[in-house]
Design an enzyme around this catalytic site. Structure first.
Site, PDB file in Angstrom:
ATOM      1  N   ASP A  95       0.793  -1.233   0.000  1.00  0.00           N
ATOM      2  CA  ASP A  95       0.000   0.000   0.000  1.00  0.00           C
ATOM      3  C   ASP A  95       0.825   1.283   0.000  1.00  0.00           C
ATOM      4  O   ASP A  95       0.341   2.335   0.381  1.00  0.00           O
ATOM      5  CB  ASP A  95      -0.916  -0.014   1.229  1.00  0.00           C
ATOM      6  CG  ASP A  95      -0.125  -0.264   2.519  1.00  0.00           C
ATOM      7  OD1 ASP A  95       1.092   0.007   2.533  1.00  0.00           O
ATOM      8  OD2 ASP A  95      -0.726  -0.729   3.509  1.00  0.00           O
ATOM      9  N   GLU A 117       0.149  -9.125  -1.403  1.00  0.00           N
ATOM     10  CA  GLU A 117      -0.546  -8.599  -0.219  1.00  0.00           C
ATOM     11  C   GLU A 117      -1.745  -7.752  -0.633  1.00  0.00           C
ATOM     12  O   GLU A 117      -1.945  -6.631  -0.184  1.00  0.00           O
ATOM     13  CB  GLU A 117       0.399  -7.791   0.696  1.00  0.00           C
ATOM     14  CG  GLU A 117      -0.132  -7.657   2.121  1.00  0.00           C
ATOM     15  CD  GLU A 117       0.830  -6.962   3.052  1.00  0.00           C
ATOM     16  OE1 GLU A 117       1.773  -7.608   3.525  1.00  0.00           O
ATOM     17  OE2 GLU A 117       0.639  -5.750   3.310  1.00  0.00           O
TER      18      GLU A 117
HETATM   19  C1  UD1 Z   1       6.451   4.942   4.017  1.00  0.00           C
HETATM   20  C2  UD1 Z   1       5.097   4.493   3.447  1.00  0.00           C
HETATM   21  C3  UD1 Z   1       4.297   3.786   4.525  1.00  0.00           C
HETATM   22  C4  UD1 Z   1       5.089   2.677   5.196  1.00  0.00           C
HETATM   23  C5  UD1 Z   1       6.438   3.214   5.654  1.00  0.00           C
HETATM   24  C6  UD1 Z   1       7.279   2.088   6.182  1.00  0.00           C
HETATM   25  C7  UD1 Z   1       4.016   5.948   1.781  1.00  0.00           C
HETATM   26  C8  UD1 Z   1       3.245   7.179   1.539  1.00  0.00           C
HETATM   27  N1  UD1 Z   1       4.342   5.692   3.041  1.00  0.00           N
HETATM   28  O1  UD1 Z   1       6.164   5.900   5.019  1.00  0.00           O
HETATM   29  O2  UD1 Z   1       3.124   3.234   3.935  1.00  0.00           O
HETATM   30  O3  UD1 Z   1       4.373   2.232   6.310  1.00  0.00           O
HETATM   31  O4  UD1 Z   1       7.117   3.814   4.556  1.00  0.00           O
HETATM   32  O5  UD1 Z   1       8.332   2.536   6.972  1.00  0.00           O
HETATM   33  O6  UD1 Z   1       4.318   5.244   0.857  1.00  0.00           O
HETATM   34  N2  UD1 Z   1      13.838   8.649   5.573  1.00  0.00           N
HETATM   35  C9  UD1 Z   1      15.218   8.614   5.529  1.00  0.00           C
HETATM   36  N3  UD1 Z   1      15.832   7.450   5.178  1.00  0.00           N
HETATM   37  C10 UD1 Z   1      15.153   6.320   4.874  1.00  0.00           C
HETATM   38  C11 UD1 Z   1      13.752   6.351   4.942  1.00  0.00           C
HETATM   39  C12 UD1 Z   1      13.094   7.535   5.270  1.00  0.00           C
HETATM   40  O7  UD1 Z   1      15.871   9.599   5.800  1.00  0.00           O
HETATM   41  O8  UD1 Z   1      15.778   5.294   4.585  1.00  0.00           O
HETATM   42  C13 UD1 Z   1      13.164   9.915   5.949  1.00  0.00           C
HETATM   43  C14 UD1 Z   1      13.192  10.943   4.814  1.00  0.00           C
HETATM   44  O9  UD1 Z   1      13.346  12.226   5.363  1.00  0.00           O
HETATM   45  C15 UD1 Z   1      11.786  10.822   4.227  1.00  0.00           C
HETATM   46  C16 UD1 Z   1      10.961  10.525   5.469  1.00  0.00           C
HETATM   47  O10 UD1 Z   1      11.788   9.664   6.248  1.00  0.00           O
HETATM   48  O11 UD1 Z   1      11.393  11.994   3.558  1.00  0.00           O
HETATM   49  C17 UD1 Z   1       9.617   9.871   5.254  1.00  0.00           C
HETATM   50  O12 UD1 Z   1       9.726   8.742   4.373  1.00  0.00           O
HETATM   51  P1  UD1 Z   1       8.429   8.321   3.490  1.00  0.00           P
HETATM   52  O13 UD1 Z   1       8.780   7.117   2.695  1.00  0.00           O
HETATM   53  O14 UD1 Z   1       7.896   9.482   2.767  1.00  0.00           O
HETATM   54  O15 UD1 Z   1       7.341   8.003   4.587  1.00  0.00           O
HETATM   55  P2  UD1 Z   1       7.266   6.831   5.649  1.00  0.00           P
HETATM   56  O16 UD1 Z   1       6.626   7.377   6.870  1.00  0.00           O
HETATM   57  O17 UD1 Z   1       8.561   6.157   5.748  1.00  0.00           O
END
Ligand code: UD1
Ligand code: UDP
Length: 375
Positions: A95, A117
């Site tokens: 999702d 899934e």
């Molecule tokens: C994403 C998914 C969510 C899932 C989650 C798993 C969407 C909209 N959201 O949310 O469904 O539950 O992943 O963890 O698809 N960041 C880093 N390094 C990383 C990963 C993230 O720095 O390796 C930081 C970055 O600043 C990034 C922020 O986390 O902008 C948010 O990451 P994002 O993938 O947008 O949202 P999640 O909350 O991780």
């Protein structure tokens, strides 16, 4: 047959890598792996554990990315990859916005989509947000549905998806879990927690960021301050906003440790040693029942009713008073604890990946024979 797997975040990687691992045993299938790079640091250790080297990395991640950033960048960058590879089918997972944008690109290019899934639902488009929309949208586009449970299949049937396209496979997370948990596991965190009851905490959901997340953390802090035999470990998600909230509220509390995200082997083993788990995660709700770990799910909805039915999960919402009440009950009432701590596994036998590949092979065969008859 050429299969392309596309994913971008930690949970997708944990659940898609077992399929890639299994595909390595099928020389007759050409496998192409494309990561969107929606996650960066949190994805790499999983690829390392499963020894997966992607063919493509769209490298889209940026700090504090929003839903426009992810959707636009995946859609734009995957176009060229799909055009070059022209796979027979693309597999997406779950999702996330990576999954949604990839499925949309496939639809625009008339490439079949298989949804791993498929069929999880809350039917509340704002909870979880944006995941409930993403998974429903992917299912509008998909040609094959790999539903983890009968309940997910029923959701798809009720929406009018064709019965012949839906397959109950179990969840590939159980395939992963079978390879990671080991009684020999040791860690510095376990040494630190010795003699205490260890609570494993995770929280990251977009809709919880802000007031709900503050309430969760305050509830936990207030309970830890009273019950001296508990310790909490929180591998903090890399989202900077989550980190700031965690630091502000939990940073200076005795018996609470904020640590970097763990690789999947360490995390699964820590789950296995935890006394209980508090989370707003999706995947953890699937793993905990088979480890027999009580989980307080700090959300208003869940798309995983199987864990609730199994008795392992309790949906406690995001209000401070409710979280405190349920946590204290679990800490002080052995009957409640025992009733939630029974190992049950509603998510399959650890052979979901094999089933998915067998179904895909049959699908490809039927397709080519149909094409021969009706060129
Ligand atoms: C994403 C998914 C969510 C899932 C989650 C798993 C969407 C909209 N959201 O949310 O469904 O539950 O992943 O963890 O698809 N960041 C880093 N390094 C990383 C990963 C993230 O720095 O390796 C930081 C970055 O600043 C990034 C922020 O986390 O902008 C948010 O990451 P994002 O993938 O947008 O949202 P999640 O909350 O991780
Ligand atoms: N996980 C991990 N390391 C951590 C925290 C979680 O490997 O530090 C694993 C966990 O076992 C589960 C998955 O990550 O398989 C859940 O990911 P997350 O909670 O980020 O996403 P969700 O499942 O909510 O989409």
């Amino acid at each position: 047959m050429k299969i392309m797997l596309v994913f971008g975040t930690r949970p997708e990687a944990i659940k898609m890598c077992p399929i890639i691992k299994e595909l390595k045993r099928h020389q007759e299938i050409e496998t192409v792996v494309c990561i969107t790079g929606q996650h960066r640091e949190m994805l790499k250790p999983i690829l390392d554990v499963f020894q997966v080297i992607p063919h493509y990395n769209l490298d889209i991640m940026k700090e504090k990315q929003d839903l426009f950033d992810i959707t636009i960048n995946v859609l734009q960058r995957i176009r060229e990859v799909l055009d070059k590879e022209r796979p027979d089918i693309v597999l997406v997972h779950g999702d996330t916005t990576s999954a949604f944008a990839t499925a949309l690109a496939c639809f625009y290019m008339s490439i079949p989509v298989g949804h791993v899934e498929a069929g999880l639902r809350t039917y509340n488009k704002f909870s979880p947000y944006p995941e409930e929309f993403n998974r429903q949208a992917v299912d509008v586009i998909s040609d094959l549905y790999f539903a983890p449970t009968d309940c997910a299949k029923e959701n798809l049937l009720a929406e009018g998806k064709e019965k012949e396209t839906i397959f109950v496979t179990g969840n590939t997370v159980i395939d992963a879990l079978k390879t990671t948990v080991s009684k020999a596991f040791s860690s510095e965190i376990l040494d630190w927690a010795k003699g205490s009851r260890l609570i494993l905490l995770t929280a990251h959901r977009r809709e919880n960021i802000g007031n709900s997340m503050q309430m969760m953390f305050e509830a936990i802090k207030e309970v830890v301050e009273v019950y001296e035999d508990i310790k909490v470990v929180y591998p903090v998600h890399m989202n900077p906003v989550v980190r700031q909230t965690a630091d502000d509220i939990l940073g200076e509390t005795d018996r609470i440790r904020l640590i970097e995200p763990l690789d999947v082997v360490a995390f699964h083993n820590l789950m296995d040693h935890a006394y209980l788990i508090m989370t707003d995660s999706g995947g953890i709700q699937e793993e905990a029942p088979s480890l027999g770990k009580p989980v307080l799910v700090m959300r208003d909805t869940t798309e995983r009713p199987e864990g609730i039915a199994a008795g392992t999960l309790k949906l406690v919402g995001t209000q401070k008073a409710d979280i405190k009440k349920h946590l204290i009950e679990l800490l002080t009432n052995p009957d409640v604890y025992q009733s939630m701590a029974q190992a049950k596994n509603p998510y399959g036998d650890g052979h979901a990946s094999e089933r998915i590949i067998r179904i895909l092979s049959e699908w490809a065969e039927n397709r080519s024979s149909t094409t021969e008859i009706h060129p």
